[in-house]
Design a protein around this motif. Structure first.
Motif, PDB file in Angstrom:
ATOM      1  N   GLY A 240      43.625  43.330  63.139  1.00 15.34           N
ATOM      2  CA  GLY A 240      42.652  42.880  64.119  1.00 15.34           C
ATOM      3  C   GLY A 240      41.422  43.734  64.297  1.00 15.34           C
ATOM      4  N   GLY A 241      41.223  44.748  63.448  1.00 18.53           N
ATOM      5  CA  GLY A 241      40.037  45.588  63.566  1.00 18.53           C
ATOM      6  C   GLY A 241      38.757  44.817  63.284  1.00 18.53           C
ATOM      7  N   CYS A 242      37.612  45.393  63.708  1.00 25.69           N
ATOM      8  CA  CYS A 242      36.344  44.676  63.531  1.00 25.69           C
ATOM      9  C   CYS A 242      35.240  45.625  63.075  1.00 25.69           C
ATOM     10  CB  CYS A 242      35.950  43.968  64.818  1.00 25.69           C
ATOM     11  SG  CYS A 242      35.406  45.054  66.145  1.00 25.69           S
ATOM     12  N   ARG A 243      34.063  45.078  62.815  1.00 31.89           N
ATOM     13  CA  ARG A 243      32.944  45.840  62.248  1.00 31.89           C
ATOM     14  C   ARG A 243      32.397  46.899  63.202  1.00 31.89           C
ATOM     15  NH1 ARG A 243      28.123  44.446  64.318  1.00 31.89           N
ATOM     16  NH2 ARG A 243      27.960  42.491  65.477  1.00 31.89           N
ATOM     17  N   LEU A 244      32.709  46.800  64.489  1.00 33.91           N
ATOM     18  CA  LEU A 244      32.199  47.793  65.443  1.00 33.91           C
ATOM     19  C   LEU A 244      32.771  49.180  65.166  1.00 33.91           C
ATOM     20  CD1 LEU A 244      32.258  45.769  68.786  1.00 33.91           C
ATOM     21  CD2 LEU A 244      30.389  46.059  67.143  1.00 33.91           C
TER      22      LEU A 244
END
Length: 352
Positions: A240-244
């Motif tokens: 669930g990680g993201c580009r932020l």
């Protein structure tokens, strides 16, 4: 019961209706890429490659012995929906698809089927140029009932409420001219998660970006990634990680997202294991086109993973050597499991 599936694509709606026990006489679509996949997986259902704008209204009567005024006939219209979609696209390019529902309407008028099913994007309700009011008025004038009456129900639903491991909001309508009450399928008690769908590593084994599966049925194939995107996903936390997480890395950050930490946060993100997936679009193979990074592997989703998240059966084979074409057929489809539940509603069977 028998059905004709307009705008059938690769056959998601046809597959689900057949699973419910409905004889799908034919599927209609203009896309040449859909023919082989549709016919191979839905043997006995005829693929009619045609433009609905020029298809003769009596075609099915003349060629497939489909008779007008048949109480047991279902006409299904899941027209292309780019014009009403919230996804950024050229409205000028997609304008040709805006009024396809009205072309479908002409077949309803000619055949006067017992049932009508429609599936589309939620924007068909809210778009200022929508033709939905005109279509609903047509249904009422032809005996299918006023909107959201006893015989005509519609709503914006989310596929995650129907046993599909995906958050996918859609407009869904069911109507009948018969003297019976209809309704949309019942919700299931628990949402199905990505882990439940594709988490078995004995089946959905670890692969790298660019892997091509030599088993065409399994088709656990993922597209290649650029070196910089491979670095980006390696710097994106699992599950669930993201580009932020790498927004302050000047080498990894994209100029178009600088200062936009609250916009498009799903792009370059990973899917989470214990939630339904995001909407599977035609671009789901691409890590850069949404939250389509695998929860653990450093790659985008595979063809088979996307198909499973869309609820296609394991044995459903996408008859193309081009991964992008398979993704188009999968992303554009009505999830077969939802179609099966719609079919059960018509047949009066309790959803399982």
């Amino acid at each position: 019961m028998k059905a004709i599936d307009f705008f059938c694509g690769g056959g998601g709606m046809t597959c689900g209706l057949r699973q419910a026990g409905i004889n799908v006489v034919a599927g209609v679509d203009f896309d040449p890429d859909a023919k082989a996949t549709y016919e191979y997986n839905n043997q006995g259902s005829v693929f009619v490659r045609a433009d609905i704008n020029t298809l003769e209204r009596d075609y099915f009567e003349k060629n497939l012995n489909v008779q007008p005024n048949d109480d047991e006939l279902i006409l299904v219209g899941c027209s292309p929906c780019q014009y009403y979609s919230i996804i950024r696209s050229s409205k000028e390019k997609s304008k040709a698809s805006k009024d396809l529902l009205l072309q479908f309407q002409e077949f309803i008028e000619y055949y006067n089927p017992g049932y009508v099913l429609v599936e589309n994007v939620p924007g068909i309700i809210t778009n200022k140029d929508t033709i939905l009011p005109q279509f609903l008025k047509f249904l009422e004038d032809h005996g299918y009932g006023a909107p959201n009456s006893r015989t005509c129900k519609y709503a914006v639903i989310n596929m995650k409420n129907y046993g599909i491991p995906q958050s996918r909001r859609r407009f869904s309508l069911i109507a009948t001219r018969l003297d019976r009450e209809v309704h949309l399928p019942e919700h299931v008690a628990n949402e199905k998660t990505v882990r439940q769908a594709i988490g078995d590593r004995r089946i959905y084994r670890r692969i790298e970006a660019g892997h091509r599966d030599d088993n065409l049925v399994r088709c656990h194939s993922a597209i290649q990634m650029s070196a910089i995107n491979l670095e980006r996903i390696q710097h994106t936390s699992h599950d669930g990680g993201c580009r932020l997480e790498w927004k302050d890395d000047l080498r990894l950050q994209l100029n178009c997202y600088k200062g936009k930490d609250k916009s498009f946060c799903d792009v370059y993100g990973r899917v989470a294991w214990d939630k339904p997936s995001p909407t599977i679009t035609t671009k789901f193979l691409s890590y850069s086109n949404g939250r389509f990074g695998h929860p653990e592997d450093d790659r985008g989703l595979s063809v088979r993973e996307g198909a499973t998240l869309q609820s296609f059966p394991w044995e459903y084979e996408f008859k193309t050597n081009r991964l992008e074409v398979a993704a188009k057929l999968i992303g554009n489809a009505v999830p077969p499991e939802y179609a099966r539940r719609l079919g059960q509603v018509i047949l009066g069977v309790n959803n399982a």
